[in-house]
Scaffold this active site. Structure first.
Site, PDB file in Angstrom:
ATOM      1  N   ALA A   1       5.170  34.310  60.350  1.00 31.28           N
ATOM      2  CA  ALA A   1       4.053  33.541  59.813  1.00 31.28           C
ATOM      3  C   ALA A   1       3.106  32.755  60.729  1.00 31.28           C
ATOM      4  O   ALA A   1       2.071  32.039  60.186  1.00 31.28           O
ATOM      5  CB  ALA A   1       4.173  32.922  58.388  1.00 31.28           C
ATOM      6  N   ALA A   2       3.609  32.447  61.666  1.00 34.04           N
ATOM      7  CA  ALA A   2       2.537  31.435  62.710  1.00 34.04           C
ATOM      8  C   ALA A   2       1.428  31.959  62.892  1.00 34.04           C
ATOM      9  O   ALA A   2       0.298  31.289  62.818  1.00 34.04           O
ATOM     10  CB  ALA A   2       3.450  31.209  64.018  1.00 34.04           C
ATOM     11  N   GLY A   3       1.268  33.453  63.207  1.00 37.69           N
ATOM     12  CA  GLY A   3      -0.074  33.990  63.520  1.00 37.69           C
ATOM     13  C   GLY A   3      -0.819  33.908  62.320  1.00 37.69           C
ATOM     14  O   GLY A   3      -2.077  33.845  62.166  1.00 37.69           O
ATOM     15  N   ASP A   4      -0.219  34.282  61.199  1.00 37.16           N
ATOM     16  CA  ASP A   4      -0.933  34.207  59.692  1.00 37.16           C
ATOM     17  C   ASP A   4      -1.397  32.710  59.644  1.00 37.16           C
ATOM     18  O   ASP A   4      -2.638  32.393  59.015  1.00 37.16           O
ATOM     19  CB  ASP A   4      -0.095  34.696  58.665  1.00 37.16           C
ATOM     20  CG  ASP A   4       0.687  35.852  58.751  1.00 37.16           C
ATOM     21  OD1 ASP A   4       0.093  36.797  59.399  1.00 37.16           O
ATOM     22  OD2 ASP A   4       1.666  36.305  58.176  1.00 37.16           O
TER      23      ASP A   4
END
Length: 306
Positions: free
Chosen positions: A248-251
C-alpha cells in the site's frame, strides 16, 4: 480548504501471510502468522487521502457478503462517504499477500464484484461535486473511461494509478491530469524500466505519447518519485525508513498526491514531496490500510527531515 476527492475504484479484503521466504514451485514453507486487513488499491488510496485530511466519497462495488459488510464499516470509521457504493451478489474483492521477512511482498488479486462497477451511475457521484478523482485498473476499463470523460468535461483533476497493469491498459482512455505507474508498471506499459534519470525521462516521454497527461509521476520506491510534464523534469527524492511492509505504499502516495496537489494549488513538486513522506511512513508498519499515516504523522515526518 480540505480537498474533496472522489474514488472511482476498488475495495478488497486482504489476507496477509507472513513467512521467511515465499515457496518455490511445489514447495511448502511454514509461515509466522496471518491476518486480514482492509485493502484494494482504490480503497487504500482513498483512506490515505482521508487520513491526510481530505473529504472522500467512494464510488465502488462490494459483494453481499460478510467481507462487504466489514469493509463498508471500516470506510465509515475512516470518514469515507459510502452513499454511492453499490452492492452486488457475488464475492467482494480479495487479495492474497505473501510477505517475506526481507520485506518483499507478492500479491494475487481476485477482483470479484469490483469488475461489476458500472459506468452508467457515475454521474450521480459527480453531481455531488469534487476537486479530484482517484482511478486505477481494478475496475472495468469502460468505467474508468467514463469517469475521465466526466471529469474532463467539468474541469476536475484526475489521478490514475496505472496498476495492476494490463496490456494496452491506456488504449482508448482520455487524457488524465496525473498518470502515475510504479517501476514495473512503467516497464510493462512502455518497455522501459525507469532505473536512472535517462530511462525515467525516456519512459515518461513514451507515456506522454500514449495518454497525453498533464504530468507523468513515476513511483520509484525508496528512490522517491520522478515528475515529467509542463516543463518539469525532476526526481523528487524521499527519506529512508526502516521498512517492514511495502504493501500500500504506492497507494498511499497516490491518494495523498491527489489531496496535496489540490490543496497546494497545483504545485506538483511540493505535492510529490508530501506524497513521498506518506508512502515512506506506510512502509514502517504491517498491512495495507492499518499502516496508512495521518496528516499529523506526515507533517511530523516532513518537519523532522526538513
Amino acid at each position: 480548504m480540505a480537498a474533496k476527492i472522489l474514488l472511482v475504484g476498488s475495495v478488497m479484503m486482504d489476507l496477509i501471510l507472513r513467512c521467511e521466504r515465499a515457496p518455490e514451485p511445489s514447495e511448502s514453507v511454514l509461515g509466522h502468522d496471518y491476518r486480514n486487513a482492509p485493502g484494494g488499491k482504490g480503497s487504500n488510496a482513498a483512506v490515505a487521502a482521508a487520513r491526510a485530511g481530505a473529504k472522500v466519497v467512494a464510488y465502488a462495488t462490494v459483494g453481499n457478503d460478510s467481507n462487504g459488510d466489514y469493509l463498508l464499516d471500516r470506510w465509515k470509521d475512516e470518514g469515507v462517504d459510502t452513499t454511492h457504493v453499490l452492492r452486488r451478489d457475488g464475492n467482494t474483492g480479495f487479495v492474497a499477500i505473501t510477505l517475506e521477512d526481507s520485506g518483499q511482498n507478492r500479491l494475487i488479486i481476485f477482483p470479484g464484484v469490483n469488475m461489476e462497477t458500472p459506468p452508467d451511475e457515475l454521474e450521480k457521484a459527480f453531481d455531488d461535486g469534487c476537486d479530484a478523482v482517484l482511478l486505477q485498473f481494478e475496475i472495468p476499463s469502460e468505467t474508468n473511461k467514463r469517469a475521465i470523460e466526466l471529469a474532463n468535461e467539468r474541469g476536475i483533476i484526475t489521478v490514475l494509478d496505472a496498476g495492476p497493469v494490463r496490456a494496452n491498459a491506456l488504449d482508448g482512455l482520455p487524457p488524465v491530469t496525473i498518470l502515475s505507474p510504479n517501476e514495473t508498471e512503467t516497464k510493462a506499459l512502455v518497455g522501459v524500466y525507469p532505473g536512472d534519470d535517462a530511462t525515467c525521462r525516456e519512459a515518461a516521454q513514451k507515456l506522454m505519447e500514449i495518454n497525453h497527461p498533464t504530468y507523468v509521476v513515476l513511483k520509484l520506491g525508496d528512490r522517491g518519485s520522478y515528475i515529467y510534464g509542463q516543463g518539469i523534469d525532476t526526481l523528487v527524492p524521499t527519506n529512508k525508513v526502516d521498512a517492514v511492509d511495502p504493501t500500500a505504499a504506492g497507494d498511499a502516495f497516490t491518494g495523498t498526491l491527489a489531496k496535496a496537489y489540490v490543496e497546494l494549488n497545483g504545485d506538483i513538486v511540493a505535492a510529490a514531496t508530501y506524497a513521498n513522506a506518506s508512502g515512506a511512513l506506510t512502509c514502517t508498519k504491517l498491512g495495507a490500510q492499518p499502516s496508512l499515516p495521518t496528516a499529523a504523522e506526515i507533517d511530523a515526518f516532513l518537519a523532522a527531515h526538513a
